[in-house]
Scaffold this motif. Structure first.
Motif, short mmCIF file in Angstrom:
data_model
loop_
_atom_site.label_atom_id
_atom_site.label_comp_id
_atom_site.label_asym_id
_atom_site.label_seq_id
_atom_site.Cartn_x
_atom_site.Cartn_y
_atom_site.Cartn_z
N VAL A 79 0.79 -1.24 -0.01
CA VAL A 79 -0.05 0.05 0.04
C VAL A 79 0.81 1.31 -0.01
O VAL A 79 0.57 2.11 -0.79
CB VAL A 79 -0.86 -0.03 1.08
CG1 VAL A 79 -1.54 1.37 1.25
CG2 VAL A 79 -1.91 -1.03 0.93
N VAL A 80 1.72 1.31 0.86
CA VAL A 80 2.71 2.54 1.08
C VAL A 80 3.25 2.85 -0.14
O VAL A 80 3.65 3.67 -0.63
CB VAL A 80 3.80 2.23 2.10
CG1 VAL A 80 4.61 3.52 2.33
CG2 VAL A 80 2.88 2.35 3.46
N THR A 81 4.32 1.61 -0.87
CA THR A 81 4.85 1.75 -2.30
C THR A 81 4.00 2.21 -3.36
O THR A 81 4.30 3.05 -4.09
CB THR A 81 5.49 0.41 -2.49
OG1 THR A 81 6.53 0.07 -1.50
CG2 THR A 81 6.22 0.59 -3.70
N THR A 82 2.71 1.70 -3.22
CA THR A 82 1.67 2.03 -4.34
C THR A 82 1.52 3.74 -4.28
O THR A 82 1.36 4.26 -5.47
CB THR A 82 0.48 1.19 -4.29
OG1 THR A 82 1.01 0.01 -4.36
CG2 THR A 82 -0.52 1.63 -5.22
N ILE A 83 1.28 4.06 -3.12
CA ILE A 83 0.85 5.61 -2.96
C ILE A 83 2.16 6.35 -3.26
O ILE A 83 2.03 7.36 -4.06
CB ILE A 83 0.21 5.81 -1.52
CG1 ILE A 83 -0.96 5.23 -1.25
CG2 ILE A 83 0.34 7.07 -1.23
CD1 ILE A 83 -1.68 5.13 0.21
N LEU A 111 -2.89 -0.66 -8.77
CA LEU A 111 -2.50 -2.09 -8.41
C LEU A 111 -2.78 -3.07 -9.76
O LEU A 111 -1.88 -4.19 -10.04
CB LEU A 111 -3.06 -2.59 -7.24
CG LEU A 111 -2.79 -2.04 -5.87
CD1 LEU A 111 -3.69 -2.41 -4.70
CD2 LEU A 111 -1.08 -2.52 -5.72
N LEU A 112 -4.12 -2.71 -10.16
CA LEU A 112 -4.22 -3.54 -11.26
C LEU A 112 -3.39 -3.49 -12.46
O LEU A 112 -3.04 -4.31 -13.45
CB LEU A 112 -5.68 -3.29 -11.86
CG LEU A 112 -6.78 -4.02 -10.82
CD1 LEU A 112 -8.23 -3.37 -11.36
CD2 LEU A 112 -6.89 -5.53 -11.15
N GLN A 113 -2.98 -1.99 -12.91
CA GLN A 113 -2.19 -1.72 -13.81
C GLN A 113 -0.81 -2.26 -13.58
O GLN A 113 0.06 -2.79 -14.68
CB GLN A 113 -2.03 -0.14 -14.02
CG GLN A 113 -3.33 0.41 -14.49
CD GLN A 113 -3.10 2.02 -14.35
OE1 GLN A 113 -2.47 2.64 -13.80
NE2 GLN A 113 -3.83 2.51 -15.51
N ALA A 114 -0.36 -2.45 -12.31
CA ALA A 114 0.85 -3.02 -12.00
C ALA A 114 1.01 -4.51 -12.15
O ALA A 114 1.88 -5.06 -12.67
CB ALA A 114 1.38 -2.64 -10.47
N PHE A 115 0.05 -5.24 -11.79
CA PHE A 115 -0.05 -6.56 -11.76
C PHE A 115 -0.47 -6.92 -13.08
O PHE A 115 -0.33 -8.25 -13.59
CB PHE A 115 -0.85 -7.18 -10.81
CG PHE A 115 -0.21 -7.22 -9.20
CD1 PHE A 115 0.84 -8.14 -9.00
CD2 PHE A 115 -0.89 -6.07 -8.36
CE1 PHE A 115 1.34 -7.68 -7.80
CE2 PHE A 115 -0.02 -6.29 -7.37
CZ PHE A 115 1.00 -6.77 -6.80
#
Length: 332
Positions: free
Chosen positions: A59-63, A311-315
């Protein structure tokens, strides 16, 4: 707030897990370098700490890695994720100190201080999320401005400075090692220290509940105004169903139930109990408080559409997503 080797086994007389150091053993540490054997409680401690740290790190990395996630609410969610990440790290460190290193007062104080800091910052960040929701409804036109972001940054700075000052208490000498008569239900914290800490927790819980009550009042006023303009009654079932108010209310009840269920038991027990109290009660109230760090990313961060989209774009990088989605600050 620390477990020892006997905590992770079963008490032969009661069949219940011993949780904290018995008062009469406060000054005793094993003189040999033999480590306690690993038990199911030790495995659960390590696994839960790893899960908490991993999901909050995501979560922290995504933000932090997404420039578009810079609204005040995302700063608060990043703070919440960081606090819960540190709680997971504290559990992992405690496992390592317990099973991989020789027990010492120093390791006990460090892990206790880190856990106090992380839980304090987590609870205060939850209050900040509630404040953000309230302001996003009552000041919708100015929400997300540069001034709002600066205010959120100042608020988070105060939260973390306060949490660190509170957390260094055990390391700076506010502990009961060597003074068993002053111990609280959570060794090595003194009863005075834990009472002040839990009293502050209760204040934060009550303020947070008041903020959510204000959110409900503002939301009802908005719904009534919209219904009046559209010539609908606010109690019209079709209107409520169309605009999802029933679903929103159910989500609010879920969030508040988890929040109160996680934090209220330990806050009350820390005020009422003492070192002579059954350790099982301390364990039963402390586990939900630590468990909130496992639930917070699911209830707050992963429910946000913008974070889920990143997250969807990353995975799934080949997934076709709409990059023009507008952030809704209340949808957190």
């Amino acid at each position: 707030m620390i477990l020892n080797s006997s905590d992770l086994g079963w008490d032969e007389s009661s069949g219940l897990p011993e949780v904290f150091f018995p008062v009469e053993q406060l000054d005793e540490h094993p003189s040999s370098h033999e480590f306690p054997s690993l038990t199911i409680w030790g495995v659960a401690l390590c696994v839960s700490g790893t899960l908490i740290a991993a999901e909050n790190a995501i979560v922290v990395t995504t933000i932090l890695a997404t420039p578009s996630l810079r609204a005040p609410v995302f700063l608060l969610l990043a703070s919440l994720g960081l606090a819960d990440f540190l709680a997971g790290v504290a559990l992992i460190l405690h496992f390592l100190f317990l099973f991989c290193m020789e027990p010492s007062d120093w390791s006990e104080l460090v892990t206790s201080g880190l856990l106090v800091t992380s839980l304090t910052a987590s609870l205060c960040s939850l209050m900040g999320v509630a404040l953000d929701r309230y302001l996003s409804l009552s000041h919708a036109l100015t929400y997300g401005s540069g001034q709002s972001r600066r205010r959120a940054a100042v608020l988070l700075l105060l939260v973390w400075v306060g949490a660190c000052v509170i957390g260094v208490g055990p390391v700076m000498g506010w502990h009961c090692i060597g003074e068993p008569e002053s111990c609280s239900v959570a060794r090595p914290l003194t009863r005075t220290y834990l009472s002040l800490l839990c009293g502050g927790f209760l204040v934060v819980v009550m303020v947070t509940l008041q903020l959510y009550a204000g959110i409900c009042r503002v939301a009802r006023r908005h719904a009534h105004a919209i219904a009046t303009q559209r010539h609908f009654l606010p109690t019209n079932p079709s209107y409520a169903s169309k605009h999802g108010s029933g679903r929103g209310f159910s989500r609010l009840i879920l969030v508040l139930s988890v929040f109160v269920g996680c934090w209220m038991p330990f806050s009350l027990w820390g005020l009422l109990g003492d070192a002579s109290s059954p350790p099982l009660y301390t364990y039963a109230t402390l586990v939900p408080a630590a468990g909130s760090s496992l639930l917070n990313p699911i209830l707050y961060s992963l429910r946000n559409k913008d974070i889920r989209k990143v997250l969807l774009q990353a995975f799934c990088p080949h997934r076709n997503t709409n990059n023009t989605q507008i952030h809704n600050p209340v949808d957190v």
